[in-house]
Design a protein around this motif. Structure first.
Motif, PDB file in Angstrom:
ATOM      1  N   ASP A   1      -4.912   2.931   2.342  1.00  0.00           N
ATOM      2  CA  ASP A   1      -6.105   2.689   3.000  1.00  0.00           C
ATOM      3  C   ASP A   1      -5.702   1.835   4.404  1.00  0.00           C
ATOM      4  O   ASP A   1      -4.953   0.669   4.154  1.00  0.00           O
ATOM      5  CB  ASP A   1      -7.043   1.741   2.461  1.00  0.00           C
ATOM      6  N   PRO A   2      -5.664   2.245   5.674  1.00  0.00           N
ATOM      7  CA  PRO A   2      -5.256   1.657   6.818  1.00  0.00           C
ATOM      8  C   PRO A   2      -5.730   0.426   6.969  1.00  0.00           C
ATOM      9  O   PRO A   2      -5.066  -0.604   7.787  1.00  0.00           O
ATOM     10  CB  PRO A   2      -5.437   2.570   7.884  1.00  0.00           C
ATOM     11  N   ASN A   3      -7.090   0.109   6.464  1.00  0.00           N
ATOM     12  CA  ASN A   3      -7.744  -1.216   6.564  1.00  0.00           C
ATOM     13  C   ASN A   3      -7.122  -2.352   5.662  1.00  0.00           C
ATOM     14  O   ASN A   3      -7.120  -3.574   6.326  1.00  0.00           O
ATOM     15  CB  ASN A   3      -9.187  -1.097   6.428  1.00  0.00           C
ATOM     16  N   THR A   4      -6.675  -2.146   4.380  1.00  0.00           N
ATOM     17  CA  THR A   4      -6.409  -3.125   3.377  1.00  0.00           C
ATOM     18  C   THR A   4      -4.920  -2.853   3.068  1.00  0.00           C
ATOM     19  O   THR A   4      -4.368  -3.625   2.939  1.00  0.00           O
ATOM     20  CB  THR A   4      -7.126  -2.705   2.129  1.00  0.00           C
ATOM     21  N   GLY A   5      -4.185  -1.635   3.409  1.00  0.00           N
ATOM     22  CA  GLY A   5      -2.740  -1.478   3.154  1.00  0.00           C
ATOM     23  C   GLY A   5      -2.837  -0.978   1.733  1.00  0.00           C
ATOM     24  O   GLY A   5      -1.422  -1.211   1.253  1.00  0.00           O
ATOM     25  N   LYS A   6      -3.568  -1.020   1.028  1.00  0.00           N
ATOM     26  CA  LYS A   6      -3.569  -0.554  -0.585  1.00  0.00           C
ATOM     27  C   LYS A   6      -3.683   0.588  -0.714  1.00  0.00           C
ATOM     28  O   LYS A   6      -4.476   1.420  -0.041  1.00  0.00           O
ATOM     29  CB  LYS A   6      -4.532  -1.442  -1.236  1.00  0.00           C
ATOM     30  N   LEU A   7      -2.897   1.073  -1.899  1.00  0.00           N
ATOM     31  CA  LEU A   7      -2.969   2.650  -2.155  1.00  0.00           C
ATOM     32  C   LEU A   7      -4.403   2.899  -2.967  1.00  0.00           C
ATOM     33  O   LEU A   7      -5.010   2.030  -3.663  1.00  0.00           O
ATOM     34  CB  LEU A   7      -1.846   2.966  -3.200  1.00  0.00           C
TER      35      LEU A   7
ATOM     36  N   VAL B   1      -4.873  12.081  -2.085  1.00  0.00           N
ATOM     37  CA  VAL B   1      -4.665  13.265  -1.017  1.00  0.00           C
ATOM     38  C   VAL B   1      -5.293  13.255   0.045  1.00  0.00           C
ATOM     39  O   VAL B   1      -4.653  13.455   1.391  1.00  0.00           O
ATOM     40  CB  VAL B   1      -4.707  14.702  -1.851  1.00  0.00           C
ATOM     41  N   ARG B   2      -6.727  13.086   0.097  1.00  0.00           N
ATOM     42  CA  ARG B   2      -7.374  13.214   1.303  1.00  0.00           C
ATOM     43  C   ARG B   2      -7.066  12.130   2.137  1.00  0.00           C
ATOM     44  O   ARG B   2      -6.926  12.310   3.448  1.00  0.00           O
ATOM     45  CB  ARG B   2      -8.995  13.130   0.984  1.00  0.00           C
ATOM     46  N   GLN B   3      -6.777  10.746   1.690  1.00  0.00           N
ATOM     47  CA  GLN B   3      -6.405   9.752   2.530  1.00  0.00           C
ATOM     48  C   GLN B   3      -5.153  10.009   3.103  1.00  0.00           C
ATOM     49  O   GLN B   3      -4.886   9.592   4.281  1.00  0.00           O
ATOM     50  CB  GLN B   3      -6.326   8.595   1.408  1.00  0.00           C
TER      51      GLN B   3
ATOM     52  N   LEU C   1       9.734  12.583  -9.035  1.00  0.00           N
ATOM     53  CA  LEU C   1       9.658  11.549 -10.181  1.00  0.00           C
ATOM     54  C   LEU C   1       8.839  10.493  -9.626  1.00  0.00           C
ATOM     55  O   LEU C   1       7.879  10.123 -10.407  1.00  0.00           O
ATOM     56  CB  LEU C   1      11.151  11.011 -10.538  1.00  0.00           C
ATOM     57  N   ASN C   2       9.086   9.834  -8.649  1.00  0.00           N
ATOM     58  CA  ASN C   2       8.269   8.667  -7.960  1.00  0.00           C
ATOM     59  C   ASN C   2       8.140   8.708  -6.448  1.00  0.00           C
ATOM     60  O   ASN C   2       8.803   9.353  -5.855  1.00  0.00           O
ATOM     61  CB  ASN C   2       9.152   7.256  -8.155  1.00  0.00           C
ATOM     62  N   LEU C   3       7.129   8.117  -6.106  1.00  0.00           N
ATOM     63  CA  LEU C   3       6.770   7.815  -4.486  1.00  0.00           C
ATOM     64  C   LEU C   3       6.636   6.567  -4.254  1.00  0.00           C
ATOM     65  O   LEU C   3       6.321   5.562  -5.121  1.00  0.00           O
ATOM     66  CB  LEU C   3       5.710   8.612  -4.119  1.00  0.00           C
ATOM     67  N   PRO C   4       6.836   6.092  -2.826  1.00  0.00           N
ATOM     68  CA  PRO C   4       6.688   4.603  -2.602  1.00  0.00           C
ATOM     69  C   PRO C   4       5.365   4.148  -3.200  1.00  0.00           C
ATOM     70  O   PRO C   4       4.045   4.943  -3.067  1.00  0.00           O
ATOM     71  CB  PRO C   4       6.445   4.505  -1.035  1.00  0.00           C
ATOM     72  N   LYS C   5       5.137   2.914  -3.626  1.00  0.00           N
ATOM     73  CA  LYS C   5       3.702   2.262  -3.902  1.00  0.00           C
ATOM     74  C   LYS C   5       3.024   2.968  -5.235  1.00  0.00           C
ATOM     75  O   LYS C   5       2.070   2.741  -5.318  1.00  0.00           O
ATOM     76  CB  LYS C   5       2.864   2.118  -2.612  1.00  0.00           C
ATOM     77  N   SER C   6       3.826   3.772  -5.911  1.00  0.00           N
ATOM     78  CA  SER C   6       3.418   4.614  -7.071  1.00  0.00           C
ATOM     79  C   SER C   6       2.409   5.535  -6.637  1.00  0.00           C
ATOM     80  O   SER C   6       1.363   6.043  -7.528  1.00  0.00           O
ATOM     81  CB  SER C   6       3.035   3.535  -8.236  1.00  0.00           C
TER      82      SER C   6
END
Length: 128
Positions: free
Chosen positions: A39-45, A54-56, A112-117
């Motif tokens: 989320d560009p406003n919170t920086g959280k996944l 996916v949409r985000q 296997l993995n991506l940043p920030k899970s």
């Protein structure tokens, strides 16, 4: 930008919303870094809902595309990364809703993995 879709019956049909190959003449190429569902406003996944993540990711990609003075029609190549390839059809559905035809070329890779899970990441190349 002039985009030419390359297609042959000697190779398998696309199994989703993408073209076998895309040729283009461009004045400038733009290489977008990977985008995950932050989320560009919170920086959280965005967590708990794969489709929303996916949409985000696509919304974040589109924001960078617009900052490049371009549109989704300028995308000629995409790379998708999924931590669960059984969700491939979900991504295809969303992509077919978002992208105009003719579709860009694309690769999809299970990782296997991506940043920030994150469960999904998208990167793109634009031709302007």
């Amino acid at each position: 930008m002039n985009k030419e879709i390359i297609h042959t019956n000697k190779a398998p049909e696309a199994v989703g919303p993408y073209s076998q190959a895309v040729a283009c003449s461009a004045n400038k190429l733009v290489f977008l870094s990977g985008q995950i569902g932050l989320d560009p406003n919170t920086g959280k996944l965005i967590e708990g809902d794969f489709e929303l993540q996916v949409r985000q990711s696509f919304n974040n990609m589109q924001a960078v595309i617009e900052a490049s003075n371009a549109t989704l029609a300028n995308v000629v190549k995409m790379n998708l990364f999924l931590t669960d390839l059984t969700k491939f059809d979900v991504v295809n559905k969303i992509m077919s809703e978002i992208f105009p035809k003719p579709f860009p070329s694309r690769s999809t890779v299970g990782v296997l993995n991506l940043p920030k899970s994150a469960e999904f990441e998208v990167e793109a190349i634009l031709a302007l």
